[in-house]
Design an enzyme around this catalytic site. Structure first.
Site, PDB file in Angstrom:
ATOM      1  N   HIS A  83     -12.735   2.872   0.018  1.00 52.81           N
ATOM      2  CA  HIS A  83     -12.774   1.831   1.065  1.00 52.81           C
ATOM      3  C   HIS A  83     -13.555   0.611   0.568  1.00 52.81           C
ATOM      4  O   HIS A  83     -14.104  -0.160   1.369  1.00 52.81           O
ATOM      5  CB  HIS A  83     -13.474   2.320   2.360  1.00 52.81           C
ATOM      6  CG  HIS A  83     -12.728   3.357   3.133  1.00 52.81           C
ATOM      7  ND1 HIS A  83     -13.373   4.359   3.836  1.00 52.81           N
ATOM      8  CD2 HIS A  83     -11.410   3.561   3.323  1.00 52.81           C
ATOM      9  CE1 HIS A  83     -12.479   5.125   4.430  1.00 52.81           C
ATOM     10  NE2 HIS A  83     -11.270   4.671   4.128  1.00 52.81           N
ATOM     11  N   ARG A 100      -2.530  -2.122  -3.515  1.00 48.19           N
ATOM     12  CA  ARG A 100      -3.732  -1.324  -3.316  1.00 48.19           C
ATOM     13  C   ARG A 100      -3.642  -0.101  -4.219  1.00 48.19           C
ATOM     14  O   ARG A 100      -2.655   0.647  -4.161  1.00 48.19           O
ATOM     15  CB  ARG A 100      -3.825  -0.877  -1.859  1.00 48.19           C
ATOM     16  CG  ARG A 100      -5.048  -0.041  -1.616  1.00 48.19           C
ATOM     17  CD  ARG A 100      -5.084   0.475  -0.197  1.00 48.19           C
ATOM     18  NE  ARG A 100      -6.327   1.205   0.015  1.00 48.19           N
ATOM     19  CZ  ARG A 100      -6.463   2.192   0.876  1.00 48.19           C
ATOM     20  NH1 ARG A 100      -5.444   2.551   1.630  1.00 48.19           N
ATOM     21  NH2 ARG A 100      -7.608   2.804   1.017  1.00 48.19           N
ATOM     22  N   ASN A 124       0.877  -1.168   0.000  1.00 46.70           N
ATOM     23  CA  ASN A 124       0.000   0.000   0.000  1.00 46.70           C
ATOM     24  C   ASN A 124       0.917   1.221   0.000  1.00 46.70           C
ATOM     25  O   ASN A 124       1.454   1.610   1.030  1.00 46.70           O
ATOM     26  CB  ASN A 124      -0.884  -0.053   1.258  1.00 46.70           C
ATOM     27  CG  ASN A 124      -1.849   1.106   1.328  1.00 46.70           C
ATOM     28  OD1 ASN A 124      -1.826   2.013   0.493  1.00 46.70           O
ATOM     29  ND2 ASN A 124      -2.699   1.089   2.336  1.00 46.70           N
ATOM     30  N   ARG A 131     -10.429  15.098   7.804  1.00 43.40           N
ATOM     31  CA  ARG A 131     -11.189  15.566   6.635  1.00 43.40           C
ATOM     32  C   ARG A 131     -12.584  16.018   7.038  1.00 43.40           C
ATOM     33  O   ARG A 131     -13.213  15.395   7.900  1.00 43.40           O
ATOM     34  CB  ARG A 131     -11.313  14.437   5.599  1.00 43.40           C
ATOM     35  CG  ARG A 131     -10.025  14.160   4.861  1.00 43.40           C
ATOM     36  CD  ARG A 131     -10.157  12.930   3.979  1.00 43.40           C
ATOM     37  NE  ARG A 131      -9.244  11.891   4.400  1.00 43.40           N
ATOM     38  CZ  ARG A 131      -9.315  10.619   4.025  1.00 43.40           C
ATOM     39  NH1 ARG A 131     -10.268  10.217   3.216  1.00 43.40           N
ATOM     40  NH2 ARG A 131      -8.431   9.739   4.444  1.00 43.40           N
ATOM     41  N   GLU A 169      -8.124  -5.348   5.182  1.00 40.21           N
ATOM     42  CA  GLU A 169      -8.004  -5.022   3.759  1.00 40.21           C
ATOM     43  C   GLU A 169      -6.835  -5.759   3.116  1.00 40.21           C
ATOM     44  O   GLU A 169      -6.905  -6.166   1.966  1.00 40.21           O
ATOM     45  CB  GLU A 169      -7.831  -3.507   3.588  1.00 40.21           C
ATOM     46  CG  GLU A 169      -9.128  -2.760   3.862  1.00 40.21           C
ATOM     47  CD  GLU A 169      -8.934  -1.272   4.063  1.00 40.21           C
ATOM     48  OE1 GLU A 169      -8.471  -0.874   5.148  1.00 40.21           O
ATOM     49  OE2 GLU A 169      -9.235  -0.512   3.134  1.00 40.21           O
TER      50      GLU A 169
END
Ligand code: AMP
Length: 400
Positions: free
Chosen positions: A181, A92, A8, A242, A385
């Protein structure tokens, strides 16, 4: 044992894991680690292997040097690419645009397609491409697979995917809801039917991925029908740093009245907003401590966070009409029982009732936290993940 290397790659970091794709979701991976501060005066590589943690520090000028150092550290401790059998590499990739719905075997052509999507994810896709290029160079003889964060949401109905913006402009610039996601929402939602003892094709559910980034998804019979993130991962729920959804007019106002540049506003909304913007911290453990010490800003940030979360839960209940389950996952969702309790408080009239004891019981695995009477079941399902990416990469590698 053959392993999948999952990478990732971020702009200044590379997270890596060596995963046995047949492992259980809650097992620790065979090895894992992090390359940090790429491009800074001093960088760091950490490796967790065999119950121990190892670190090296040195300047890391680029991703290539970073992965080199990671492989060297793994080699020193007996888990490098020369010591173990790596069957495939799973990468990813944040943005697959409208092109990619499924994981793809990476070829030069696929890299060019991902490069073409950089305007949609200017912060993420370039870093993902660096990671892919470097890893393909270092491990040229094994398959590399791209797994897209947007893939799961690719076929969302137009009513949820389209923004009410002039057709031609939106079409020309790829302005639509992509969702992110996806690997996590897919992985977690696929686990829920077995917890319910129901046929997956009959389950309607809401999944809440609450980590540093956060998103909600409404899923009917295994297919997503709506999600809170948008064209970018800035939209939707209030997150660690965020803002989530805001009135788009705020951007024009700050540009005109505060004299902020577009880049400054971008930075404000992505890095200095969310829980951090109101409370000054983005980690929920610290936020919880501050609330405990009666810090008013922390309390306010928490209430704004919960209010927005409840808004999405409510709208997805209506979008789905009938739901069987609501599932919490990721760092906050898996660990913060107060968030779970407050997100679904006072909804008995809607058939939702959390069991305080089940909710508070320490447990790492998938579990129910609603009462036996609750018509809508509430679960915690830890996301993984990396494991999901490893399994997808293996599937592609096995079919070559
Ligand atoms: P993730 O992005 O899924 O790795 O989630 C990271 C976030 O999870 C951190 O920033 C924390 O806010 C939160 N988190 C992790 N552990 C805990 C915990 N034990 N209690 C509350 N929040 C936690």
């Amino acid at each position: 044992m053959s392993l999948i290397l999952v990478l990732n790659s971020g702009s200044s970091s590379i997270k890596f894991q060596l995963v046995d794709p047949t492992q259980h979701a809650t097992d620790t991976p065979f090895a894992s680690g992090l390359v940090e501060q790429i491009g800074e005066p001093m960088g760091q590589v950490t490796l967790k292997f065999d119950g121990q943690k190892f670190t090296t520090e040195a300047p890391i000028p680029d991703h290539s040097a970073g992965l080199d150092m990671a492989f060297a550290l793994m080699g020193e401790h007996g888990c490098g690419p020369k010591d173990v059998e790596i069957e495939a590499v799973g990468h990813r990739v944040v943005h697959g645009g409208q092109i990619f719905s499924q994981p793809e075997l990476i070829t030069d052509e696929i890299v060019e397609w991902i490069r073409g999507l950089i305007p949609l994810a200017p912060l993420h896709n370039p870093a993902n491409i660096s990671g892919i290029e470097v890893a393909r160079e270092m491990l040229p003889s094994i398959p590399h697979v791209a797994v897209f964060d947007t893939g799961f949401f690719h076929a969302m109905p137009p009513a949820a995917a389209l923004y009410a913006i002039e057709n031609e402009t939106a079409g020309r610039y790829g302005v639509r809801r992509y969702g992110f996601h996806g690997t996590s929402h897919e992985y977690v939602s696929q686990h829920v039917p077995s917890l319910l003892g129901k046929d997956p094709s009959k389950v309607n559910q809401i999944t809440l991925h609450l980590g540093n980034g956060a998103s909600a998804a409404a899923i009917r019979h295994g297919e997503p029908v709506d999600t809170s993130m948008g064209m970018t991962p800035l939209a939707g729920l209030v997150m660690g740093t965020r803002s989530g959804d805001i009135d788009p007019g705020i951007i024009f106002h700050l540009y005109r009245e505060a004299g902020m540049s577009i880049d400054e506003i971008d930075n404000l909304l992505n890095k200095r907003s969310g829980v951090k913007g109101i409370a000054g911290v983005n980690d929920f453990r610290t936020l919880r401590e501050m609330i405990h010490n009666e810090d008013q800003d922390a309390w306010l940030a928490y209430n704004v966070y919960i209010h927005q979360l409840r808004r999405f839960i409510g709208s997805y209940m209506v979008a789905l009409g009938r739901i069987d389950a609501i599932t919490f996952t990721a760092g906050v969702g898996e660990n913060d029982r107060f968030v779970r309790a407050d997100a679904l408080a006072d909804l008995e009239n809607f058939g939702i009732q959390i069991d305080p004891e089940r909710n508070a019981a320490p447990n790492d695995g998938p579990r129910e936290i609603s009462t036996d009477k609750s018509q809508i079941k509430v679960f915690v399902v830890p996301t993984n993940e990396e494991l999901a990416i490893a399994r997808k990469a293996k599937q592609i590698a096995d079919n070559l």
